[in-house]
Write a protein that holds these residues in place. Structure first.
Motif, PDB file in Angstrom:
ATOM      1  N   LEU A 547      42.603  42.468  43.489  1.00 22.58           N
ATOM      2  CA  LEU A 547      41.594  42.453  44.555  1.00 22.58           C
ATOM      3  C   LEU A 547      40.445  41.503  44.208  1.00 22.58           C
ATOM      4  O   LEU A 547      39.882  40.859  45.104  1.00 22.58           O
ATOM      5  CB  LEU A 547      41.064  43.869  44.779  1.00 22.58           C
ATOM      6  N   SER A 548      40.110  41.404  42.934  1.00 25.78           N
ATOM      7  CA  SER A 548      39.076  40.437  42.535  1.00 25.78           C
ATOM      8  C   SER A 548      39.528  39.014  42.824  1.00 25.78           C
ATOM      9  O   SER A 548      38.734  38.172  43.275  1.00 25.78           O
ATOM     10  CB  SER A 548      38.760  40.601  41.042  1.00 25.78           C
ATOM     11  N   LEU A 549      40.814  38.733  42.567  1.00 24.30           N
ATOM     12  CA  LEU A 549      41.367  37.421  42.909  1.00 24.30           C
ATOM     13  C   LEU A 549      41.300  37.193  44.416  1.00 24.30           C
ATOM     14  O   LEU A 549      40.921  36.100  44.873  1.00 24.30           O
ATOM     15  CB  LEU A 549      42.812  37.332  42.417  1.00 24.30           C
ATOM     16  N   LEU A 550      41.640  38.210  45.186  1.00 28.32           N
ATOM     17  CA  LEU A 550      41.598  38.081  46.647  1.00 28.32           C
ATOM     18  C   LEU A 550      40.179  37.792  47.130  1.00 28.32           C
ATOM     19  O   LEU A 550      39.963  36.922  47.983  1.00 28.32           O
ATOM     20  CB  LEU A 550      42.123  39.372  47.291  1.00 28.32           C
ATOM     21  N   PHE A 551      39.194  38.488  46.587  1.00 24.20           N
ATOM     22  CA  PHE A 551      37.807  38.263  46.995  1.00 24.20           C
ATOM     23  C   PHE A 551      37.338  36.858  46.621  1.00 24.20           C
ATOM     24  O   PHE A 551      36.669  36.181  47.413  1.00 24.20           O
ATOM     25  CB  PHE A 551      36.896  39.301  46.346  1.00 24.20           C
TER      26      PHE A 551
END
Length: 847
Positions: A547-551
């Motif tokens: 999710l950090s990569l997605l953000f």
């Protein structure tokens, strides 16, 4: 007095300074002089290129050589530096680390430098061939009262000697075709035959170190010390040992233990130096490689003891390896990429040892980490940026080849040991390399990617070739995406969480090289969204990384508020509503959000909400600064009335979607603690920024009536009729302690309540700060809304409803239950009174 004489005088005085830093400065100054006062006949500077600091001395003799004067001057400096060999270990260490660079730049000083090192090695070498160990460790230790400290960094002395000897022999071999054999013999006689003696000493040390056991180094007492430590810990005593040199020897309890710790690190360093020397001299001989593996087995045995006794729950950081970066590159290439038939039998000896393979990759990982943190590595050429980058490229190619050809799943198949696999270490090394390349070599990332020799066919494409940085990066991103997809395609029982986390981190690092406007970036973000929507593994660390990569990708592509809204809906669906009687509609935009990962996802979402609020706050401040009293002319007013400013429109849209997302979270039965406190803080910030926006429109409406856009009115309606009532309900939910909603078990609730007893006061203090701040922010927002209503002639307060949650909150059901319980207790007491009157009991007075 000339500048040279004055400088020498200052350095000599500093050499005998009472301050350690003064002596170290003197050594640094003398080494710089030796590098730059070149003697006639030394190698050209182009052959021994070295990055020199701006503080180096430039002298007229560079353009007009005075060989005799320079040689005498350098020998005089060397005689001064020999006095350093009797000073503290830090001073000696600095001298050992500088001798190799001096030798490369001033090769005519080789005889003097090698003689100096030989005489120092003799002091700690045991000439009796039958005695073990071959080095005098007791001379390397000093003591002052109860304090034990390192006096001689013996391993660094041997490392400097080995590197200088190998360089000198290589230089002699390259010059030998141009010189006669009789001249070489004369040179050897003039040099005192130090090469033969040093080779004999190193061979003797190697032979006897293979035979040594822990008892020979007096390290058997480590076990006794450890037994005492364990018995003390069993009785819950806590001891804090003091360390002088070796901070990794955490098992030490006394001066004897500290001495054993220093001995252990010295011996491990000696073994590493001998491993590098014997590999270089072995010329791929099977018997010599077998001896090298014996050296490693002794090193590994001692290393395992240090790790085992380092203390439970504490980081067992290994001492810094003495292997050079160049040797690590050569060793990895030989172990993984060398396919020559003539060397296969010898290399099979080393390749058959899994521990040795792990050790080689671990040292490479340590060197890369040091390069990332400091910009240089230990050992020869560690300060040379070009050579270090060349070694880094070679290591990258080897690690990439090893990981792609032998994945972790293949390597771990059939193995029950819990040790980290070689492929996983290679993957971790690649992560550190890509991060180091972007941090230390940002202009050479394309060269680093080009160095990766990856023979993977992709359709008709056999590699990135001479493509741009974005295309090269996208090519390797696809390789790691396939590896991650393979991980996710299997069952959750076969899922390697650590490998998946590293792969996600690599994708995150590489994605920074993509242009946000490129097609490759769009493909990357599309793939990431797809993985988040389809992956349902209950792995918290992996979900946070993904999710950090997605953000990080989404924020470069477009505003993440719509993404945050969908995630908040998923969190609400998984955790349930604060009203236990209300059933939440099941929604699943992202399968990565489940019961186990919902709480950590909440913190990530709130962190991203904070970043969006920062941007909105900055934009509002910028718009307020652009407001000039005389700027609003009639023409501007007409234009503003007809069409809202694009920036203002974007602001209201962002805030509207963000309020909708927060409205989902405040209705969610979040677990107590960090989640609730963070949400309260972000809600307070949201209302503060809404107040700032209202102040902006107050200032805007002061110059012209009727300028309030319809979108702003809708935003006020959304905040007043939807978010604010839910905020007060959430405050009641937090204060009442009804945190078992959303399907939480009663047993889990009781266990959580028991564990939270000790920290209840701290949590209460945090909550009492967050809740009043939120209420104050809401009231300030409503206060300025009244002012804006007057200025704009629009009744905005019709959307704001006064809440009774701050007044006396009388819950009828709770009150009735309490009264019923009170009546029952009164009846019980009344029924017990007759029994007590019939059989009076004697009461004992408490003492």
């Amino acid at each position: 007095m000339s500048m040279k004489d004055a400088l020498i005088l200052v350095l000599r005085k500093a050499m005998f300074s009472s301050q350690l830093d003064g002596r170290k400065s003197a050594v640094t100054g003398f080494l710089l002089l030796l590098k730059n006062f070149r003697v006639l006949g030394s190698m050209a500077s182009s052959q021994a290129s070295q990055a020199i600091s701006s503080s180096q001395v430039q002298v007229d003799v560079h353009s007009r050589y005075n060989s005799a004067a320079n040689e005498a001057f350098c020998l005089e400096i060397l005689s001064s530096l020999r006095r350093c060999l009797g000073q503290q270990a830090d001073v000696r260490l600095m001298l050992y680390e500088g001798f190799h660079d001096v030798l490369r730049r001033n090769s005519q000083l080789a005889s003097s430098i090698m003689q100096t090192l030989l005489s120092q090695v003799r002091r700690y070498y045991e000439p009796e061939q039958d005695l073990l160990p071959p080095v005098k460790l007791e001379l390397c230790i000093g003591a002052h009262g109860d304090q034990v400290f390192l006096q001689e960094p013996l391993a660094h002395l041997l490392s400097c000697t080995v590197h200088c000897l190998l360089w000198y022999q290589g230089m002699r071999r390259s010059a030998r075709p141009n010189a006669g054999g009789s001249d070489d013999d004369d040179d050897d006689e003039e040099e005192g035959g130090f090469q033969d003696e040093l080779q004999s000493i190193l061979e003797s040390i190697t032979r006897r170190m293979i035979k040594c056991e822990l008892e020979d180094f007096e390290l058997v007492c480590i076990r006794v010390v450890t037994f005492i430590e364990q018995s003390v810990k069993h009785h819950k005593y806590t001891l804090y040992p003091s360390f002088t040199q070796d901070k990794s020897a955490e098992f030490s309890l006394s001066s004897v233990g500290v001495k054993n710790s220093i001995y252990a690190v010295l011996v491990m360093g000696v073994y590493e130096v001998l491993i590098e020397y014997n590999f270089t001299k072995a010329n791929y001989s099977k018997s010599l490689f077998e001896e090298l593996l014996e050296l490693f087995s002794r090193y590994n045995k001692l290393s395992e003891i240090l790790k085992e006794k380092s203390g439970k729950g504490k980081s067992s950081k290994s001492p810094r390896s003495l292997l050079s970066m160049g040797f690590v590159s050569t060793l990895l290439t030989a172990l993984f990429r060398d396919s020559a038939q003539s060397r296969e039998e010898a290399l099979l000896v080393l390749r058959s040892s899994g521990d040795f393979l792990r050790y080689a990759v671990s040292v490479a990982l340590q060197k890369i980490t040091q390069l990332e943190e400091t910009g240089h590595t230990d050992g020869p050429d560690g300060q040379n940026t070009d050579k270090t980058f060349h070694h880094l490229c070679d290591i990258t190619s080897v690690l990439m080849w090893r990981y792609t050809n032998i994945p972790c799943a293949v390597e771990d198949a059939g193995k029950k040991e819990k040790r980290c696999s070689v492929s996983l270490l290679c993957l971790e090394g690649l992560l550190r390399i890509f991060s180091t390349g972007q941090q230390r070599y940002p202009a050479r990332v394309a060269q680093l990617l080009s160095a990766i020799d990856l023979s993977v066919e992709e359709g008709s494409d056999h590699g990135p070739g001479n493509a741009s940085v974005t295309e090269k990066t996208a090519f390797y991103i696809r390789q790691f995406q396939r590896a991650l997809f393979t991980q996710l395609s299997g069952g959750e029982e076969d899922f390697n969480s650590k490998e998946a986390q590293i792969l996600v981190n690599i994708l995150s690092v590489l994605s920074r090289q993509l242009e946000p406007s490129s097609q490759q970036f769009v493909q990357m973000i599309t793939w990431t969204v797809k993985i988040c929507k389809e992956t349902s593994f209950e792995d918290i660390a992996f979900s946070k990384g993904l999710l950090s990569l997605l953000f990080s990708l989404h924020v470069l592509y477009k505003s993440p508020v719509s993404l945050l809204w969908e995630l908040c809906q998923d969190i609400h669906s998984q955790l349930g509503d604060i009203d236990q009687d209300l059933e939440v509609e099941k929604q699943s935009h992202f399968a990565i959000v489940n019961m186990k990962t919902a709480s950590p996802t909440t913190l990530l979402v709130l962190s991203q909400v904070g970043k969006v609020l920062d941007e909105v706050d900055w934009l509002i401040t910028k718009k307020k600064g652009q407001l000039v009293p005389d700027r609003l002319s009639s023409g501007d007013a007409t234009q503003a009335a007809g069409q809202q400013d694009p920036v203002e429109k974007a602001l209201t849209l962002q805030l509207g979607t963000l309020l909708t997302a927060l409205n989902e979270l405040v209705q969610t039965a979040l677990p107590s603690g960090v989640c609730t406190n963070t949400l309260l803080g972000e809600l307070s910030r949201t209302y503060t920024i809404l107040t700032t926006l209202v102040k902006y429109y107050i200032q805007l409406c002061s110059g012209q009536q009727g300028l309030l856009p319809a979108r702003v009115e809708k935003l006020v309606k959304l905040s007043g009729s939807h978010l604010t009532p839910q905020c007060y309900s959430f405050i009641t939910y937090v204060q009442s302690g009804e945190l078992a909603g959303g399907g939480a078990d009663d047993k889990k609730k009781k266990k959580k309540e028991g564990e939270a007893t000790a920290t209840a006061s701290a949590k209460l203090l945090r909550e009492t700060k967050a809740i009043p701040n939120l209420i104050y922010s809401i009231e300030q927002y409503e206060k300025y809304l009244i002012t804006l209503s007057k200025k704009s002639k629009v009744n905005l307060m019709q959307y704001m409803k006064l809440s009774t949650s701050r007044d006396f909150r009388i819950n009828a059901a709770t009150l009735e239950a309490a009264l019923q319980e009170h009546d029952n207790s009164q009846q019980t007491i009344a029924s017990q009174e007759p029994e007590q009157s019939q059989e009076p009991k004697k009461k004992r007075k408490k003492q």
